[in-house]
Design a protein around this motif. Structure first.
Motif: not given
Lengths: 160, 202
Positions: B169-184
């Motif tokens: 996920l990223s928001s260029s307006g705020n220069d934020l980056n993240g990961h959503l990780l699902l491990l079944p």
């Protein structure tokens, strides 16, 4: 500067030459170092779980479990001529403060206990430890000096 | 390796789940949030840790578990500085973790995790008509390797490998980056494959 060998999660390495053994980002896992300093033999495992009984293919997962990793490191070092084995351990933190009950909650503590038990069974004295707490650790073992450097991002660096 | 069908299903889960999580994050931020095409596969522990920045990357993590028809571990991960920016924006005041405002920021961070992963869970349960429950969030602020370990513990089927679904996920307006990780958890998606009529051995 000796060569640095990086050990990934659930992996292990054994060395017969001067070396720096490094594993990064230990949380609830325990870094186990077994060595014979006089003979220049060293080893490290990044242990993830206490007991290999749950494994379906132990041969693929020797470094992952406390019982199999300790036995394998000690066996290989003795095979290479080790006489006076010593151990140092670090890790076994509780990274998340869970508000609900779950088995993985106390996995760090269980890993520490399992590693200590396996070391006793393998007749390897534990000479230093930095275990428990709530911080992740990156560790570096210098085989020529027997020093273990432990780095955290929140509470600084320690040497044992 | 997963077969094509499994990969497609997991990618679609990542797509739908992360799209709804991104919408929730976008509402919180008042800024658009983009998602990348999700990755889904069976990979070695080391590869998964590399994907999220390498073992020592200083990271904020929120962890929740799915229970019910799907059992999985969900992690929302952000570089610590990005998480501080995000929390600061929500609190509308400057914020650093481990300052005297730490507890307040942790609550905000866990609530963010709760909202994002709650949205993820709801969209999947609606799509598949399954019942998915989400636990209360827990958080850690440390090296990402140490944070991720707890989610890899349950993967014992394939040696030192785990199935994961990762969406950036990223928001260029705020220069934020993240990961959503699902491990079944193992066998966690059997009910999903059954519902979709996917032959998992095919």
């Amino acid at each position: 500067m000796d060569e640095v060998v990086r050990i990934g999660i659930a992996e292990y390495a054994v060395s017969q030459k001067p070396i720096i053994l490094r594993t990064a980002g230990l949380g609830s896992c325990v870094g186990v170092i077994i060595y014979d300093q006089e003979r220049g033999l060293s080893s490290m495992a990044h242990v993830m779980l206490p007991d290999s009984a749950i494994s379906r293919n132990v041969a693929l997962e020797i470094g992952k479990f406390a019982d199999t990793a300790v036995v394998e490191l000690a066996r290989r070092l003795r095979h290479s001529g080790a006489i006076r084995l010593r151990a140092k351990i670090a890790g076994g933190a509780q990274m998340f403060q869970f508000k609900y009950e779950h088995e993985s909650m106390r996995i760090g503590e269980r890993n520490i206990a399992a590693v200590k038990l396996a070391l006793r069974k393998a007749n390897v004295p534990l000479v230093a430890e930095d275990v428990g707490g709530t911080n992740g650790r990156t560790i570096e073992f210098h085989s020529t000096t027997g020093r273990l450097v432990i780095r955290t991002v929140n509470v600084g660096t320690l040497e044992i | 390796m997963l077969n094509r069908m499994e990969q497609d299903v997991f990618r679609e889960i990542g797509n739908i789940g992360a799209a709804h999580a991104a919408t929730a994050l976008s509402t919180l931020l008042g800024q658009p949030v983009e998602i990348e095409v999700p990755s889904a596969d069976l990979e070695s522990f080391s590869t998964i840790i590399e994907r999220v920045g390498g073992a020592e990357a200083y990271t904020a993590g929120a962890l929740l578990r799915f229970s019910g028809d799907i059992k999985a571990c969900l992690l929302f991960l952000m570089p610590l500085e990005d998480a501080e920016k995000l929390v600061a924006q929500l609190l509308q005041q400057p914020f650093r973790f481990f300052s005297d405002q730490h507890a307040l920021g942790v609550s905000a961070w866990e609530e963010i995790g709760n909202i994002l992963i709650g949205a993820y869970a709801r969209s999947i349960s609606d799509w598949l008509n399954l019942s998915v429950h989400v636990t209360v969030p827990a958080s850690a602020f440390d090296m990402v390797g140490a944070i991720l370990e707890v989610a890899l513990l349950e993967s014992t089927k394939f040696g030192n490998m785990a199935v994961y679904i990762d969406t950036r996920l990223s928001s260029s307006g705020n220069d934020l980056n993240g990961h959503l990780l699902l491990l079944p958890e193992e066998g966690a998606f059997t009910s999903v494959f059954e519902r979709l009529g996917v032959d998992i051995d095919g």
